[in-house]
Design an enzyme around this catalytic site. Sequence first.
Site, PDB file in Angstrom:
ATOM      1  N   GLU A  21      33.295  -5.561  41.401  1.00 37.02           N
ATOM      2  CA  GLU A  21      34.703  -5.744  41.026  1.00 37.02           C
ATOM      3  C   GLU A  21      35.508  -6.332  42.193  1.00 37.02           C
ATOM      4  O   GLU A  21      35.357  -5.914  43.330  1.00 37.02           O
ATOM      5  CB  GLU A  21      35.294  -4.401  40.596  1.00 37.02           C
TER       6      GLU A  21
ATOM      7  N   LYS B  13      40.336  -6.733  32.539  1.00 34.62           N
ATOM      8  CA  LYS B  13      40.068  -5.292  32.553  1.00 34.62           C
ATOM      9  C   LYS B  13      40.917  -4.582  31.496  1.00 34.62           C
ATOM     10  O   LYS B  13      42.140  -4.684  31.516  1.00 34.62           O
ATOM     11  CB  LYS B  13      40.370  -4.748  33.953  1.00 34.62           C
TER      12      LYS B  13
ATOM     13  N   CYS C  96      34.927  -1.877  35.485  1.00 33.29           N
ATOM     14  CA  CYS C  96      35.159  -0.599  36.162  1.00 33.29           C
ATOM     15  C   CYS C  96      35.580   0.553  35.254  1.00 33.29           C
ATOM     16  O   CYS C  96      34.774   1.151  34.576  1.00 33.29           O
ATOM     17  CB  CYS C  96      36.155  -0.796  37.294  1.00 33.29           C
TER      18      CYS C  96
END
Length: 383
Positions: free
Chosen positions: A119, A195, A232
């Site tokens: 990430e 994300k 994530c």
Amino acid sequence: MSGFEFESLEKTLENHIPEDELTQVKRILFGNSTKKLELPACAVSAASERDFELQGHMFQCASEQLRPPRRIRVGLIQNRIVLPTDAPVLDQISAIQSRIAEIVEVAAMCDVNIVCFQETWTMPFAFCTREKELWSEFAESAEEGNTTRFCQELAKKYNMVVVSPILERDGLHSTLWNTAVVISNSGKVLGKTRKNHIPRVGDFNESTYYMEGNTGHKVFQTQFGKISVNICFGRHHPLNWFMYSMNGAEIIFNPSATVGELSEPMWSIEARNAAIANHCYTCAINRVGTEHFKNEFTSGDGKKAHHDLGYFYGSSYVAAPDGSRSPGLSRTRDGLLVVELDLNLNRQISDKWSFKMTGRYAEYAEELAKAVREDFKPNIAKE
């Protein structure tokens, strides 16, 4: 034993469990064993010279009468930042790009088809500081930025799909996003995905910088299979994995930045559980080391201010739909994990367990539609 001395769970088991018991312990903990993948001597030598761990593993898959094997190789890269966090921005980016380039070269020696970085790989994970100055300078265009051009060159040079998670600056509104850019092995940008879930836990103050993504659960059709990127914090949300799978993902990458005290007991479970539940492969990638910041910051928990977010414990691994998983990379070192997998296993396990066939999706959708309404009343029976 400190977090810096504890290299990996697998090595600890091998050092302390009797050999006649170790096979059964690993079977219970990790599922069906993977086979060691023999990697070229030149790759092993280069990894040693460049001081990073190199592992190779292969998942087992039954041969079929009507379908040929769909074997591909994925490469997961975990690494420390190269320069101190107070070094000039361009120097930090250039140093990390140089480090990644020499690892990707080894991935190419190992015939990797798809490589994924951690990430926001071009920068320190500075979102704990809540400072806007300096860190926002790492943001760049997903389509035309320096990092995307760098990855396009790698993709073309090595005939490799590159998954590049960056801090994106939207050119239209100058908005920041936590984004993964997917670059085809032709060198063309296939697209980007943002994300979906933003943490607000401990020092992970990421909503100071960017909000939840708006690209949905996009899947990218590559020459080597259909892939998606669950960035994530999305790994904590089972429905997030599920929607990538429902859109046809055969491999879901999970580039992350997470620290030991917060999440390590969950790390080995979540991506593996997602692979089982969704009849697909999952790839969990985490960065390594402790990143020190000049200015102190607090966690809002009454504890003293500090200069670092904690220890990023690496341990990147790949999980298969049959519940097996590869050994993880080290907790302490930069590394490249090369895994050979057969995409036919996805359908084989779906035929066996039929989770999607037996899922009550229409019923779930109806009840979820009710649950998000303000007048929702839980279905609870009382005396």
